[in-house]
Structure formats: C-alpha cells, structure tokens
Write a protein that holds these residues in place. Structure first.
Motif, PDB file in Angstrom:
ATOM      1  N   THR A 125     -16.700 -10.464  -2.794  1.00 10.80           N
ATOM      2  CA  THR A 125     -15.572 -10.264  -3.920  1.00 10.80           C
ATOM      3  C   THR A 125     -15.787  -8.968  -4.505  1.00 10.80           C
ATOM      4  N   HIS A 126     -14.819  -8.287  -4.333  1.00 10.83           N
ATOM      5  CA  HIS A 126     -14.916  -6.727  -4.957  1.00 10.83           C
ATOM      6  C   HIS A 126     -13.668  -6.145  -5.422  1.00 10.83           C
ATOM      7  N   VAL A 127     -13.504  -5.130  -6.157  1.00 11.55           N
ATOM      8  CA  VAL A 127     -12.564  -4.190  -6.368  1.00 11.55           C
ATOM      9  C   VAL A 127     -12.816  -2.955  -6.162  1.00 11.55           C
ATOM     10  N   GLY A 128     -11.764  -2.098  -5.411  1.00  9.17           N
ATOM     11  CA  GLY A 128     -11.835  -0.959  -5.262  1.00  9.17           C
ATOM     12  C   GLY A 128     -10.747  -0.238  -4.738  1.00  9.17           C
ATOM     13  N   ASP A 129     -10.590   1.026  -4.812  1.00 14.07           N
ATOM     14  CA  ASP A 129      -9.548   1.982  -4.433  1.00 14.07           C
ATOM     15  C   ASP A 129      -9.488   2.371  -3.028  1.00 14.07           C
ATOM     16  N   CYS A 130      -8.952   1.417  -2.122  1.00 16.92           N
ATOM     17  CA  CYS A 130      -8.969   1.533  -0.626  1.00 16.92           C
ATOM     18  C   CYS A 130      -8.462   3.050  -0.025  1.00 16.92           C
ATOM     19  N   VAL A 156      -5.715 -11.237  -1.102  1.00 17.94           N
ATOM     20  CA  VAL A 156      -6.039  -9.895  -1.674  1.00 17.94           C
ATOM     21  C   VAL A 156      -4.985  -9.818  -2.742  1.00 17.94           C
ATOM     22  N   ILE A 157      -5.270  -8.934  -4.057  1.00 19.05           N
ATOM     23  CA  ILE A 157      -4.125  -8.619  -5.081  1.00 19.05           C
ATOM     24  C   ILE A 157      -4.290  -7.235  -5.079  1.00 19.05           C
ATOM     25  N   LEU A 158      -2.998  -6.701  -4.708  1.00 19.65           N
ATOM     26  CA  LEU A 158      -2.766  -5.342  -4.627  1.00 19.65           C
ATOM     27  C   LEU A 158      -2.243  -4.775  -5.974  1.00 19.65           C
ATOM     28  N   CYS A 159      -3.026  -3.843  -6.559  1.00 18.43           N
ATOM     29  CA  CYS A 159      -2.436  -3.250  -7.696  1.00 18.43           C
ATOM     30  C   CYS A 159      -2.263  -1.862  -7.805  1.00 18.43           C
ATOM     31  N   ALA A 160      -1.552  -1.358  -8.990  1.00 21.18           N
ATOM     32  CA  ALA A 160      -1.440   0.225  -9.091  1.00 21.18           C
ATOM     33  C   ALA A 160      -2.492   0.978  -9.880  1.00 21.18           C
ATOM     34  N   SER A 161      -3.417   0.209 -10.625  1.00 20.58           N
ATOM     35  CA  SER A 161      -4.321   0.909 -11.273  1.00 20.58           C
ATOM     36  C   SER A 161      -5.755   0.160 -11.244  1.00 20.58           C
ATOM     37  N   LEU A 196       0.713  -1.335  -0.016  1.00 15.91           N
ATOM     38  CA  LEU A 196       0.093   0.017   0.021  1.00 15.91           C
ATOM     39  C   LEU A 196       0.875   1.298  -0.059  1.00 15.91           C
ATOM     40  N   ARG A 197       1.894   1.293   0.846  1.00 19.17           N
ATOM     41  CA  ARG A 197       2.896   2.529   0.741  1.00 19.17           C
ATOM     42  C   ARG A 197       3.409   2.625  -0.491  1.00 19.17           C
ATOM     43  N   ALA A 198       3.738   1.735  -1.193  1.00 13.07           N
ATOM     44  CA  ALA A 198       4.366   1.481  -2.579  1.00 13.07           C
ATOM     45  C   ALA A 198       3.353   1.915  -3.643  1.00 13.07           C
ATOM     46  N   GLY A 199       2.250   2.173  -3.107  1.00 12.17           N
ATOM     47  CA  GLY A 199       1.307   2.774  -4.191  1.00 12.17           C
ATOM     48  C   GLY A 199       0.346   1.770  -4.793  1.00 12.17           C
ATOM     49  N   PHE A 200       0.304   0.796  -4.376  1.00  9.13           N
ATOM     50  CA  PHE A 200      -0.575  -0.609  -5.065  1.00  9.13           C
ATOM     51  C   PHE A 200      -1.848  -0.679  -4.123  1.00  9.13           C
ATOM     52  N   THR A 201      -2.699   0.515  -4.473  1.00  9.63           N
ATOM     53  CA  THR A 201      -3.983   0.719  -3.742  1.00  9.63           C
ATOM     54  C   THR A 201      -5.157   0.345  -4.136  1.00  9.63           C
ATOM     55  N   TYR A 202      -5.313  -0.177  -5.466  1.00  9.33           N
ATOM     56  CA  TYR A 202      -6.522  -0.724  -6.134  1.00  9.33           C
ATOM     57  C   TYR A 202      -6.314  -2.204  -5.921  1.00  9.33           C
ATOM     58  N   VAL A 203      -7.361  -2.760  -4.833  1.00 15.58           N
ATOM     59  CA  VAL A 203      -7.271  -3.881  -4.479  1.00 15.58           C
ATOM     60  C   VAL A 203      -8.381  -4.842  -4.825  1.00 15.58           C
ATOM     61  N   VAL A 204      -7.987  -6.209  -5.191  1.00 17.73           N
ATOM     62  CA  VAL A 204      -9.005  -7.209  -5.559  1.00 17.73           C
ATOM     63  C   VAL A 204      -9.209  -7.989  -4.420  1.00 17.73           C
ATOM     64  N   ASP A 205     -10.335  -7.756  -3.492  1.00 18.10           N
ATOM     65  CA  ASP A 205     -10.558  -8.689  -2.289  1.00 18.10           C
ATOM     66  C   ASP A 205     -11.402  -9.692  -2.643  1.00 18.10           C
ATOM     67  N   ALA A 206     -10.862 -10.841  -2.808  1.00 20.68           N
ATOM     68  CA  ALA A 206     -11.547 -12.103  -3.322  1.00 20.68           C
ATOM     69  C   ALA A 206     -11.684 -13.124  -1.909  1.00 20.68           C
ATOM     70  N   ASP A 207     -13.098 -13.752  -2.205  1.00 17.22           N
ATOM     71  CA  ASP A 207     -13.634 -14.591  -1.224  1.00 17.22           C
ATOM     72  C   ASP A 207     -14.057 -15.893  -1.904  1.00 17.22           C
ATOM     73  N   LEU A 208     -13.125 -17.099  -1.532  1.00 17.41           N
ATOM     74  CA  LEU A 208     -13.617 -18.381  -1.965  1.00 17.41           C
ATOM     75  C   LEU A 208     -14.712 -18.778  -1.483  1.00 17.41           C
ATOM     76  N   LYS A 209     -15.838 -19.267  -1.844  1.00 19.55           N
ATOM     77  CA  LYS A 209     -16.881 -19.725  -1.366  1.00 19.55           C
ATOM     78  C   LYS A 209     -16.779 -21.185  -0.838  1.00 19.55           C
ATOM     79  N   SER A 210     -16.871 -21.373   0.310  1.00 19.33           N
ATOM     80  CA  SER A 210     -16.769 -22.732   0.929  1.00 19.33           C
ATOM     81  C   SER A 210     -15.374 -23.453   0.440  1.00 19.33           C
ATOM     82  N   TYR A 211     -14.665 -22.798   0.592  1.00 23.15           N
ATOM     83  CA  TYR A 211     -13.243 -23.329  -0.137  1.00 23.15           C
ATOM     84  C   TYR A 211     -12.937 -24.868   0.423  1.00 23.15           C
ATOM     85  N   PHE A 212     -12.927 -25.002   1.824  1.00 24.56           N
ATOM     86  CA  PHE A 212     -12.264 -26.233   2.360  1.00 24.56           C
ATOM     87  C   PHE A 212     -13.336 -27.422   2.110  1.00 24.56           C
TER      88      PHE A 212
END
Length: 446
Positions: A312-317, A280-285, A181-197
């Motif tokens: 599961t969503h994508v946002g600029d945190c 989570v996947i942290l992205c620059a854009s 986040l400090r490096a500028g990767f503030t666009y985040v994919v917050d993923a949730d696997l449904k009933s993974y186990f």
C-alpha cells in the motif's frame, strides 16, 4: 414484501406505486433471471419494499426452473469435483434426479452443505493461494441463491465497483482509471487489503445480509456456507472468518462487505475505482491522496480488515518509480505498461506449448499458440508500444528451438544462422499471430 411467491397474494405485497414501473427497467435489468424477477418485483426493487427488507425468497431458490438454470451455469463453468468426488460429468448423467432431490431437500429444510475441498494454486511469483472447491450440488444451490438475491444488492452497489458484477469488468475499470488520469487525478492511493477473502469478519458480513434479507431459511443457507468445514489432505477444520475463495457466492458477499467503503469514499468526494478487493483512489494533489489513505486506513481497521503494509503506497504516477499496478497493468510516467507478473504469466504459457522435446508440427504448435497470444493482446492492446516486440521475439526464439531439435541440431535458436533460416516472414507465412502487427493494425483504426 415483493419477494413473495407469484400468487394472488403478491399483488397486495407490492406497493401500488411499484405497479407503474418505467419500461427502461427492462433494459437496465436485462441480465436478471426473468423467471424469478418479474416486472412487479423489479418495480418493487426500484421503488423500495417495506422496511427495506425482502422475505419469502427461498421458494424461488428451489423452483425447478431456478435450479435447472443454476445447473446449466455450473456445467458451463465445469470445474473439479468437490469432497464427494462427484464430477460435473457424473452429475450430468442423472441431472434430473439430482436436481429433484436438491429441490426437495431445500423445500423441507434438509439441505446440508458438504465440506469444501481446499487446494493450493500456484501463483506467478512462486507462492500459492488457497482455492476452495465446493461439491457440484453445493455450487448449484449457491448459483440458485445468487440468481435470487444478486439484484437486491446490485440495486444498491455504486458504479465505482467493477469486479464480479453484471455488465461490468476489468476493461471498464481500466477505462475509468484512464479517464481520471487524463482529468488530472494523478496522485494515487494504491491500496492492498491483506488476505481479504480469508479475513472478512463473518458476524459483520451476516449483519449486512440481515439488513436486506428477512427470509430466515435463506439466511440459514448463507450462514451454512460461511461456516463450512474445509478439508485439505488429512486435515479438516472450521475457519472462523472469511469466505472460501472459489465459492460461487463469495464474490457477491465480498462486494457486499466492501460496499460501505465505496459509500464513504463517494461521500468524501474521492475518486475510487474498485475491482473486488483491488482498488485505487485517484486524487488531484498529494495532500488529498494522503488524506484519502488515512480515511481508508480508519475504515479498514474499524471493519476488522488490514492493509498490506508493503503493498500500500501513495505516489504521483507521472513520476518514474511512483507508478501503481492495477488489473495487470502498471501506470507510470504517463504511460500504461504491462505488469511484469502479467508478462511472466504469458511467457509461462508459451513455454508450456513450445517444449523443445515436443514432436508436433509447427502448424499444430502455432494453432495452439495463437489463441493464447490473441487473448493476451485483446486485454493488453492499450499498453505502450515497446511492450510488444519483445514478446514476439520470445515466441519466435521458442519456435526456432523446437525446429532445431526436430532437425536434430543442438542449440536454442538464438544464433544468426537460425534467424536467417527461419526469419520472421517464415513464421508469418505459417500463420503465427504477432502482437506487434496486431497493435499496429489496432492503432491505425483508433
């Protein structure tokens, strides 16, 4: 071939180049069971084995030293009895005999896993999650197998994975998220696997085990655990997919199945941080984040899993309302907050220890509260400073209500008179741990 027994034949089984293992491997693998993983085997692990597969490992599982170490691990973790009703304490009374029987069953191929007892564990949101409880004997065998095979898979796992791995944990994952986040990767994919186990495809998981293991008897053990019957009350059934939550071997298998996702994300250049099935996947854009989500969706669907559509969503945190939750925290608007569910959980623990009808002294109640509050603070000390006074106030209100009840006065400790009679200094003098004071001390030392 490096997985053969420690006999004269082992020398021929390990490649010649493996014999000169660098001394640094001792430090990098200091968590392994050195009665199993010798210098020669660690060297083979580093340099590779013939065909990339390990065989002749089952003898290491049923060694007395391996089973004894596995038993100590199970005893330390305690836990409830399985379907056979045998508790850890009952097993301990005749541990030497039971371990001997287990070794003989494993050696002769007569070992058979018992059904898993299933219970429902309450969650903070009022729902429940299933928990499988294997028998003590099965937990010991699983722990023994894990001690043998974990280094084989750990050698391949990527540093982007943090959950249930030796020397790694939640705080490491959170530090990496902070760094990105400090490096500028503030666009985040917050993923949730449904009933993974519960939804891991077993045939595909077994195939991934087959890629690295070639010991038929060991693979048969793992297959047994993947197909164990489940018993809940009067019901008994055989699940067709997933791994039982609660089994010692399950986290390793869960990491193994998601390892290819780590590889794909790394190859595509994405910054993924994964803790078991939470990632989570942290992205620059925003464009990069949307592309990452498409990649994840494709991999998940191709591997028999599914993403939870509502979680599961994508946002600029950096923006209010577009934050993401990860490992108990919420990252939003440039700050780290305590997730509401995490705050409710600690308050529930405080409520359980401060019932108004409790007749214990204040000193005793505080003695039980303090470890809870200290443990909570150790994990959440990096939250934004405004999170702490509210929890301290809640704890003091609960204690004032107890004191009012003991003084045979009705009420819940909220009035001004109660605050004057039992001010903050009163509880501090009684030794109450306050998270606000702890945060102030911690922030001064940083």
């Amino acid at each position: 071939m490096a997985g053969t027994t420690e006999s004269a034949g082992e020398g021929a089984a390990v490649p010649e180049t493996a014999k000169q293992a660098p001394s640094t491997r001792v430090q990098e693998w200091d968590w392994v069971d050195r009665t199993i993983w010798t210098e020669r085997m660690l060297a083979a692990l580093e340099n590779g084995v013939q065909g990339g597969k390990w065989f002749s490992l089952i003898d290491k599982v049923y060694r007395p030293a391996t089973l004894a170490a596995a038993w100590e691990q199970v005893r330390a973790n305690r836990g409830a009895a399985g379907i056979d009703g045998q508790s850890v304490e009952r097993f301990a009374a005749q541990a030497e005999r039971y371990l001997g029987e287990l070794a003989e069953e494993l050696k002769t191929g007569r070992y058979c896993a018992a059904p898993v007892r299933r219970v429902e564990i309450a969650k903070a949101d009022g729902k429940t999650r299933p928990l499988g409880i294997p028998t003590v004997k099965d937990r010991i065998v699983q722990a023994a197998v894990k001690r043998v095979i974990e280094p084989i898979f750990e050698q391949a796992f990527l540093p982007t994975s943090y959950g249930f791995r030796p020397g790694r944990g939640c705080k490491d994952a959170l530090r990496e998220v902070d760094r990105l986040l400090r490096a500028g990767f503030t666009y985040v994919v917050d993923a949730d696997l449904k009933s993974y186990f519960d939804s891991i495809p077993r045939e595909r998981l077994q195939a991934r085990l087959d890629e690295r293991l070639s010991d038929g008897r060991l693979l048969a053990l793992l297959a047994q655990w993947l197909s164990q019957d489940v018993v809940q009350g009067l019901r008994r059934w055989t699940p067709t997919q997933g791994t039982p939550q609660g089994a010692i071997i399950s986290p390793l298998l869960a990491n193994l199945y998601l390892h290819p996702l780590d590889v794909v994300m790394a190859q595509r250049g994405y910054q993924l941080v994964r803790y078991a099935d939470d990632f989570v996947i942290l992205c620059a854009s925003a464009h990069e984040a949307q592309a990452a989500l498409v990649e994840v969706q494709a991999w998940v669907e191709a591997n028999g899993l599914s993403l939870h559509p509502d979680k599961t969503h994508v946002g600029d945190c950096r923006a209010v309302g577009q934050g993401f939750e990860f490992l108990g925290y919420r990252f939003e608007a440039g700050r780290r907050w305590v997730r509401k569910k995490s705050l409710r959980a600690v308050k529930d623990k405080v409520r359980a220890l401060t019932a108004r009808t409790r007749g214990d002294s204040l000193v005793r109640i505080i003695a039980e509260l303090n470890p809870v509050l200290r443990g909570w603070f150790r994990y959440f000390q990096h939250a934004w400073r405004t999170e702490f006074p509210g929890l301290d106030g809640f704890v003091r209100r609960r204690l004032r209500a107890v004191l009012r009840k003991q003084a045979k006065r009705p009420g819940f400790g909220r009035c001004a008179a109660d605050h004057r009679r039992w001010p903050t200094a009163y509880f501090a003098a009684a030794g109450l741990f306050t998270v606000t004071t702890a945060w102030q001390h911690a922030s001064q030392s940083r």
